[in-house]
Design a protein around this motif. Structure first.
Motif, mmCIF file in Angstrom:
data_model
loop_
_atom_site.group_PDB
_atom_site.id
_atom_site.type_symbol
_atom_site.label_atom_id
_atom_site.label_comp_id
_atom_site.label_asym_id
_atom_site.label_seq_id
_atom_site.Cartn_x
_atom_site.Cartn_y
_atom_site.Cartn_z
ATOM 1 N N ARG A 1 37.816 -1.768 25.292
ATOM 2 C CA ARG A 1 38.088 -3.090 24.721
ATOM 3 C C ARG A 1 38.242 -3.012 23.205
ATOM 4 N N TYR A 2 37.434 -2.178 22.526
ATOM 5 C CA TYR A 2 37.556 -2.014 21.075
ATOM 6 C C TYR A 2 38.917 -1.434 20.705
ATOM 7 N N ASP B 1 33.415 -0.975 26.964
ATOM 8 C CA ASP B 1 33.423 -1.621 25.653
ATOM 9 C C ASP B 1 34.308 -0.861 24.671
#
Length: 130
Positions: free
Chosen positions: A38-39, A35
Motif C-alpha cells: 500500500r505504501y 502495508d
C-alpha cells in the motif's frame, strides 16, 4: 485527499508507469507485507510519481540513476528499466543514463546495472537497438 483517492491515484500511476511489472511487485508483497504494498502505491506513485514538475521519462532517468548508484537494487532496477521503456525512453537513453553514473558510483555498480539493462533488452528483443 482521502486515503481511497490517494490509493486510486497511485494505482493508476503505477499501471501507467510499470504495468504488469508493478502489479507483480505489489501482489508479491500482499501475503507478507500488505502495508508495504500500500505504501508503494500511495506514497511512491500516489504522492511522488504524481507530482508535477518532471515528465515520467525524466522521473525514470532519475530512478535509473539512483538505483544504479545505490547498488544492490537489481530486482528493482529490472522493474524500472521496463518502466523506462514503457514511458518512452529509448534503449540508447537508458544505456547512457546508466553509463553516466560511472564517475559517481563506480564501475562495479554500473556493470551490475548494465547487466540488468542487457537482460531486459534481450527479453524484450531490443538488444539490436542500442
Amino acid at each position: 485527499m482521502t486515503g481511497t483517492e490517494r490509493f486510486e491515484r497511485g494505482w493508476e500511476k503505477l499501471m501507467e508507469v510499470d504495468g504488469e511489472g508493478g502489479k507483480r511487485v505489489v501482489d508479491s508483497l500482499q501475503a507478507v507485507a500488505p502495508d508495504l504494498a500500500r505504501y508503494v502505491i500511495e506514497f511512491a506513485f500516489g504522492d511522488i510519481y504524481s507530482r508535477e514538475g518532471l515528465t515520467l521519462q525524466q522521473r525514470q532517468l532519475v530512478t535509473l540513476a539512483a538505483l544504479t548508484a545505490q547498488g544492490g537494487c537489481e530486482p528493482q532496477l529490472q522493474v524500472h528499466v521496463n518502466a523506462a521503456l514503457n514511458v518512452g525512453l529509448t534503449p540508447r537513453e537508458i544505456v547512457e543514463a546508466v553509463m553516466h553514473c560511472t564517475p559517481y558510483s563506480g564501475f562495479p555498480r554500473v556493470l551490475n546495472a548494465m547487466f540488468v539493462v542487457k537482460r531486459v533488452f534481450e527479453e524484450r528483443q531490443l538488444i539490436e537497438e542500442v
